[in-house]
Design a protein around this motif. Sequence first.
Motif, PDB file in Angstrom:
ATOM      1  N   HIS A   9       3.826   7.282   5.222  1.00 58.99           N
ATOM      2  CA  HIS A   9       3.222   7.608   6.504  1.00 58.99           C
ATOM      3  C   HIS A   9       3.761   6.722   7.636  1.00 58.99           C
ATOM      4  N   LYS A  10       3.958   5.446   7.321  1.00 62.66           N
ATOM      5  CA  LYS A  10       4.323   4.485   8.366  1.00 62.66           C
ATOM      6  C   LYS A  10       5.837   4.274   8.494  1.00 62.66           C
ATOM      7  N   ASN A  50       0.842  -1.199   0.000  1.00 59.52           N
ATOM      8  CA  ASN A  50       0.000   0.000   0.000  1.00 59.52           C
ATOM      9  C   ASN A  50       0.882   1.257   0.000  1.00 59.52           C
ATOM     10  N   THR A  95       0.496   4.313  -0.574  1.00 57.76           N
ATOM     11  CA  THR A  95       0.019   5.568   0.055  1.00 57.76           C
ATOM     12  C   THR A  95       0.325   5.586   1.547  1.00 57.76           C
ATOM     13  N   ASP A  96       0.267   4.391   2.140  1.00 57.27           N
ATOM     14  CA  ASP A  96       0.554   4.327   3.578  1.00 57.27           C
ATOM     15  C   ASP A  96       2.049   4.273   3.872  1.00 57.27           C
TER      16      ASP A  96
END
Lengths: 203, 235
Positions: free
Chosen positions: B29-30, B23, B25-26
């Motif tokens: 962020h992560k 993923n 998109t994540d």
Amino acid sequence: MAPEVARQLAHELGAAVGGQSSRFPIGYIYNGTYKWLARVQNLLPEPLPADIPGEAGAGGVPLTRTINDPIPIKVPFDAVIQGVQGWCVPKLALDPETGENFPWPFLLSCAHDFRDLFAVRWGLNGDIWYSTDGNDSLTLPASVTVGTQNLPRPMFWPVERNQNIQVEFRNIINYFLPFNVPFANLELAEAVIAFDVLRLDPA
Amino acid sequence: MSSNLRPPTLEQVATLAGEMASNPTDALHKMRMLAKWLGDLPPPQAELMSPPAFKHTSLWTNAAVFENVAPDEVREGVEVRSQRNLWIRGVVAQAIPLFDFDSQDQLSTFLEAQRVALCPNATNNRGLFELNYRLNGSQGFISQGRSRETFAPAVAITGDGVYQAPMDWKLETNDHIQVGIRNISQRRNSTPVGDVDLALNLRLVVVAFWGVDMGVWSPTGGDTRALTVPARGIG
């Protein structure tokens, strides 16, 4: 960029996970530490054997034995015992005629935490004792078998749930004194050994 | 899921990295969380449980015991048998002198003098004796550098249980350690504490070797059950 790094990491970590079981005991070292205590109070000395056979003191208990009952510790969960420490508290000596207290029992000791005033041996399930001369099990001064309150003796002793640890204590204050003096019969207010325990839990 | 109290496991970190890879998109962020979890991973099991991590562990106390040793008396040849394959990691000692007094007043006076005469480092009354030890009757480990054995002060070559004089002996079943001691309490009479005779009988002397059970240890490797934790306790 980030997904690519993550993909690479996932691949490497997946291989590492496949190569070893991390179900247990990864993370255990961060678990809480337990203490298991064996304690006796008002512990009296036992009669000493004769230095010279036939003289007073014959029939006493050999210096490396005890007739006291063992104190049991039932192991409540799988664990590794990582250390053991001990201490005792002698009582003041009393002059029966004057009622005066003598502090000399405190001067007898030359070991940290008065560990040379009591002897101890510990074992597992009644059939294995860990203090020995190689032939017999021995009850030895706590100063050579356990560490102090500040610095426990480091150990590595895996034990299983429901096993029984036994600890035997002997008051050895009278080792320092001749047989025939009445003031040698001096109590220890308490003697304690404590095991530092690391709980092993399956994840 | 990892928590503040428990570090993440390898599986959890791998799962997180897998989620990020699938993923995008994540992923960005992560990334910070992934970096933290990687840093929080505990060392591998083998690293924790191997001898370097538990360098001074021991379970066994193998002891030589001496009773009623007179001033200046030498007592040799007391044997300690190794009942299993043992890795001796340290040695500690204790002497218990006999204070032969009939009254508490006399005893108190003597104990005060004794305090003055004892070296402050001589815990466990180790200042009252010296010792040597050998292995299987042949090797002298306490010597003057040549073949001749000697005695060394117990204060110098043994510990007191707070620390252990470190050793590194790997013994096999039925190996014997022979221990000898000499009562040197009378030497303290040179200490200026009045006319008190400081020579003492030693009712009990214990020289204890702290050892790790090595299972069926052999020089070329073998079972080291005592050093590793199997999957569940000692089952």
